[in-house]
Write a protein that holds these residues in place. Structure first.
Motif, PDB file in Angstrom:
ATOM      1  N   SER A  14     -29.381   4.616  20.129  1.00 33.66           N
ATOM      2  CA  SER A  14     -28.449   5.642  19.606  1.00 33.66           C
ATOM      3  C   SER A  14     -27.242   4.989  19.388  1.00 33.66           C
ATOM      4  CB  SER A  14     -28.607   6.939  20.071  1.00 33.66           C
ATOM      5  OG  SER A  14     -28.170   6.924  21.466  1.00 33.66           O
ATOM      6  N   ALA A  15     -26.524   5.748  18.462  1.00 34.45           N
ATOM      7  CA  ALA A  15     -24.961   5.210  18.490  1.00 34.45           C
ATOM      8  C   ALA A  15     -24.243   5.664  19.343  1.00 34.45           C
ATOM      9  CB  ALA A  15     -24.286   5.910  17.048  1.00 34.45           C
ATOM     10  N   THR A  16     -24.228   5.253  20.722  1.00 37.52           N
ATOM     11  CA  THR A  16     -23.501   5.666  21.814  1.00 37.52           C
ATOM     12  C   THR A  16     -22.228   4.553  22.144  1.00 37.52           C
ATOM     13  OG1 THR A  16     -25.582   6.462  22.741  1.00 37.52           O
ATOM     14  CG2 THR A  16     -23.763   5.839  24.360  1.00 37.52           C
ATOM     15  N   ALA A  17     -21.162   5.052  22.596  1.00 34.61           N
ATOM     16  CA  ALA A  17     -19.738   4.396  22.768  1.00 34.61           C
ATOM     17  C   ALA A  17     -19.897   4.392  24.425  1.00 34.61           C
ATOM     18  CB  ALA A  17     -18.652   4.944  22.211  1.00 34.61           C
ATOM     19  N   ARG A 175     -23.352  -7.934   8.805  1.00 32.03           N
ATOM     20  CA  ARG A 175     -23.358  -6.643   9.558  1.00 32.03           C
ATOM     21  C   ARG A 175     -22.420  -6.780  10.771  1.00 32.03           C
ATOM     22  NH1 ARG A 175     -27.853  -5.085  13.716  1.00 32.03           N
ATOM     23  NH2 ARG A 175     -27.165  -3.231  14.444  1.00 32.03           N
ATOM     24  N   LEU A 176     -21.632  -5.785  11.004  1.00 31.63           N
ATOM     25  CA  LEU A 176     -20.829  -5.736  12.011  1.00 31.63           C
ATOM     26  C   LEU A 176     -21.842  -5.108  13.230  1.00 31.63           C
ATOM     27  CD1 LEU A 176     -18.144  -5.621  13.333  1.00 31.63           C
ATOM     28  CD2 LEU A 176     -17.695  -3.334  12.546  1.00 31.63           C
ATOM     29  N   LYS A 177     -21.914  -6.076  14.199  1.00 29.96           N
ATOM     30  CA  LYS A 177     -22.826  -5.739  15.302  1.00 29.96           C
ATOM     31  C   LYS A 177     -22.362  -5.018  16.485  1.00 29.96           C
ATOM     32  CE  LYS A 177     -26.124  -8.256  18.432  1.00 29.96           C
ATOM     33  NZ  LYS A 177     -26.704  -9.492  18.736  1.00 29.96           N
ATOM     34  N   ALA A 178     -20.822  -5.382  16.600  1.00 27.74           N
ATOM     35  CA  ALA A 178     -20.142  -4.895  18.039  1.00 27.74           C
ATOM     36  C   ALA A 178     -18.720  -4.670  17.812  1.00 27.74           C
ATOM     37  CB  ALA A 178     -20.825  -5.459  19.210  1.00 27.74           C
ATOM     38  N   ALA A 236     -19.557   1.488  15.892  1.00 27.81           N
ATOM     39  CA  ALA A 236     -18.637   0.442  15.136  1.00 27.81           C
ATOM     40  C   ALA A 236     -19.078   0.262  13.651  1.00 27.81           C
ATOM     41  CB  ALA A 236     -18.749  -1.003  15.796  1.00 27.81           C
ATOM     42  N   GLU A 237     -20.297   0.217  13.574  1.00 21.30           N
ATOM     43  CA  GLU A 237     -20.951   0.082  11.958  1.00 21.30           C
ATOM     44  C   GLU A 237     -20.557   1.213  11.115  1.00 21.30           C
ATOM     45  OE1 GLU A 237     -24.802  -2.115  10.219  1.00 21.30           O
ATOM     46  OE2 GLU A 237     -24.818  -0.977  11.929  1.00 21.30           O
ATOM     47  N   ILE A 238     -20.385   2.261  11.869  1.00 23.76           N
ATOM     48  CA  ILE A 238     -19.971   3.682  11.056  1.00 23.76           C
ATOM     49  C   ILE A 238     -18.564   3.819  10.730  1.00 23.76           C
ATOM     50  CG2 ILE A 238     -20.424   6.316  11.234  1.00 23.76           C
ATOM     51  CD1 ILE A 238     -22.736   5.847  12.891  1.00 23.76           C
ATOM     52  N   LEU A 275     -16.182  13.403  11.820  1.00 25.19           N
ATOM     53  CA  LEU A 275     -16.858  14.559  11.130  1.00 25.19           C
ATOM     54  C   LEU A 275     -18.517  13.619  10.837  1.00 25.19           C
ATOM     55  CD1 LEU A 275     -15.046  16.901   8.963  1.00 25.19           C
ATOM     56  CD2 LEU A 275     -16.231  17.472  11.074  1.00 25.19           C
ATOM     57  N   GLY A 276     -18.268  12.566  10.091  1.00 17.09           N
ATOM     58  CA  GLY A 276     -19.437  11.932   9.733  1.00 17.09           C
ATOM     59  C   GLY A 276     -20.757  11.438  10.900  1.00 17.09           C
ATOM     60  N   PRO A 277     -19.893  10.789  11.995  1.00 16.36           N
ATOM     61  CA  PRO A 277     -20.833  10.643  13.006  1.00 16.36           C
ATOM     62  C   PRO A 277     -21.484  11.711  14.000  1.00 16.36           C
ATOM     63  CG  PRO A 277     -18.874   9.223  13.174  1.00 16.36           C
ATOM     64  CD  PRO A 277     -18.585  10.175  12.146  1.00 16.36           C
ATOM     65  N   ARG A 278     -20.746  12.790  13.794  1.00 21.27           N
ATOM     66  CA  ARG A 278     -21.112  14.198  14.556  1.00 21.27           C
ATOM     67  C   ARG A 278     -22.415  14.568  13.573  1.00 21.27           C
ATOM     68  NH1 ARG A 278     -15.401  14.933  15.211  1.00 21.27           N
ATOM     69  NH2 ARG A 278     -14.755  14.275  17.423  1.00 21.27           N
ATOM     70  N   HIS A 279     -21.970  14.657  12.339  1.00 24.12           N
ATOM     71  CA  HIS A 279     -23.283  15.118  11.537  1.00 24.12           C
ATOM     72  C   HIS A 279     -24.622  14.365  11.685  1.00 24.12           C
ATOM     73  CE1 HIS A 279     -19.929  17.068   8.394  1.00 24.12           C
ATOM     74  NE2 HIS A 279     -20.264  17.961   9.694  1.00 24.12           N
TER      75      HIS A 279
END
Length: 284
Positions: A14-17, A175-178, A236-238, A275-279
Motif C-alpha cells: 500500500s501507499a505508506t510513508a 517510473r518514479l520508484k522512491a 512518491a509516484e502520486i 485529497l487525491g491520496p486520501r480518496h
C-alpha cells in the motif's frame, strides 16, 4: 498456498510513508550492535524489498496470521557526512513486533469488528501475545524508531524538512520508484521548535499544534547525532514533486507576520494536494 513471491514486491504494497530515525551505533545495546556489525550491507531499495518480502510472506500464509514469528531483528542504515567530510553510518531497527502490534490496534479502530476478526483472527492475536517478550515490546514502544502513515503524510512531519534538504529520488525507467528526504536531528528539532512557538502564539487550539507536540515528545528520546528520514514510499509516484514542506513553512511564516490570508492560502494548497491520496485510500 506457496508464499514464495516473484516480481516487483513493492508494487503489491500500500501507499505508506515512513518517518524514520537513524541513531549512532553506540546508542544501541551490545546484542543490537552485534547484529548490526554482522549484517550484510544493503541499499535502501534492497531494504525495502527485504521488508516487503517478509510482509507478503506473512500475509499469504495458509492460516491468516499477519504477525511476525520469531523473525530476527534487522537494522536499516544510512551514511552521512559531517562538516569535516567524515562519513558516519546511522541505524534504524525494524522493531517488527512492536510495529505489528500498533498496526493491529490501528486497524481495529478503523474497520468493522467482523472485518478485523477476518483479517486478524482472535486466535492469531492470542498466539502473538504469547510469543511477545513484554519487556522488549515495552522498550520498543517507548523508543520506536519508525512512524508510518498510509495514503497521506501528517502535516506535522513536514515541519522537520525544507525543500533544499538532501533528497534521494530513485527511478525505474520512466517510473518514479522512491523519494527519501534526510535531515540532521538538531536542525529538524530547531525547525519543529519554531513551528510550535508560532502556533502557540497564533493557533494554540489547532490540531496541527497537538500533532507537533506529539512529534516533539517522540523525538525527545533520540540521540542528537541522529538522522531523520522521510520516506514517501509509493506515495512518491502520486504526489512528487511535493511542495508540502514549503507550503507549511509559508503558512507558519504568514501567521508569524500576521498575514492570515496567506496562511489560509497555504493551508488550502496543502489540503488540496493530499485529497487525491486520501480518496484513493478510502477506495482501497
Amino acid at each position: 498456498m506457496n508464499s514464495k513471491l516473484t516480481g516487483p514486491i513493492s508494487e503489491l504494497t500500500s501507499a505508506t510513508a515512513f518517518l524514520r530515525v537513524y541513531e549512532p551505533l553506540d546508542t544501541f545495546e551490545d546484542w543490537a550492535q552485534s547484529i548490526i556489525l554482522r549484517a550484510p550491507a544493503r541499499t535502501a531499495d534492497q531494504w525495502d524489498d527485504f521488508e516487503n518480502q517478509g510482509l507478503w510472506q506473512r500475509t499469504l500464509r495458509n492460516v491468516s496470521d499477519p504477525f511476525p514469528h520469531d523473525e530476527p531483528e534487522f537494522f536499516r542504515s544510512v551514511k552521512t557526512l559531517d562538516y569535516q567530510g567524515t562519513e558516519h553510518t546511522r541505524y534504524c531497527p525494524g522493531q517488527l513486533q512492536a510495529r505489528s502490534v500498533l498496526a493491529a490496534e490501528q486497524a481495529e479502530e478503523a474497520i468493522r469488528p467482523e472485518v478485523f476478526d477476518l483479517l486478524v483472527p482472535p486466535v492469531s492475536r492470542e498466539a502473538n501475545s504469547q510469543r511477545i517478550d513484554p519487556q522488549r515490546l515495552a522498550a520498543d514502544l517507548t523508543h520506536l524508531h519508525t512512524r508510518t502513515s498510509s495514503w497521506g503524510i501528517p502535516l506535522s512531519w513536514f515541519a522537520l524538512f525544507r525543500e533544499d534538504d538532501e533528497c534521494e529520488t530513485v527511478h525505474d525507467g520512466d517510473r518514479l520508484k522512491a523519494v527519501r528526504v534526510y535531515i540532521g536531528f538538531d536542525q529538524a528539532v530547531e525547525r519543529l521548535a519554531w513551528a510550535v512557538q508560532t502556533l502557540v502564539t497564533h493557533a494554540p487550539h489547532s490540531q496541527l499544534f497537538e500533532e507537533l507536540g506529539d512529534l516533539g515528545a517522540w523525538l525527545e528520546s533520540f540521540d542528537d547525532r541522529s538522522i531523520i528520514e522521510l520516506d514517501y514510499g509509493l506515495l512518491a509516484e502520486i504526489v512528487w514533486p511535493d511542495d508540502s514542506a514549503s507550503d507549511l513553512m509559508d503558512g507558519l511564516q504568514s501567521m508569524e507576520d500576521g498575514d492570515m490570508t496567506g496562511a489560509a492560502a497555504a493551508y488550502r494548497r496543502l489540503s488540496n494536494r493530499w485529497l487525491g491520496p486520501r480518496h484513493l485510500g478510502r477506495a482501497n
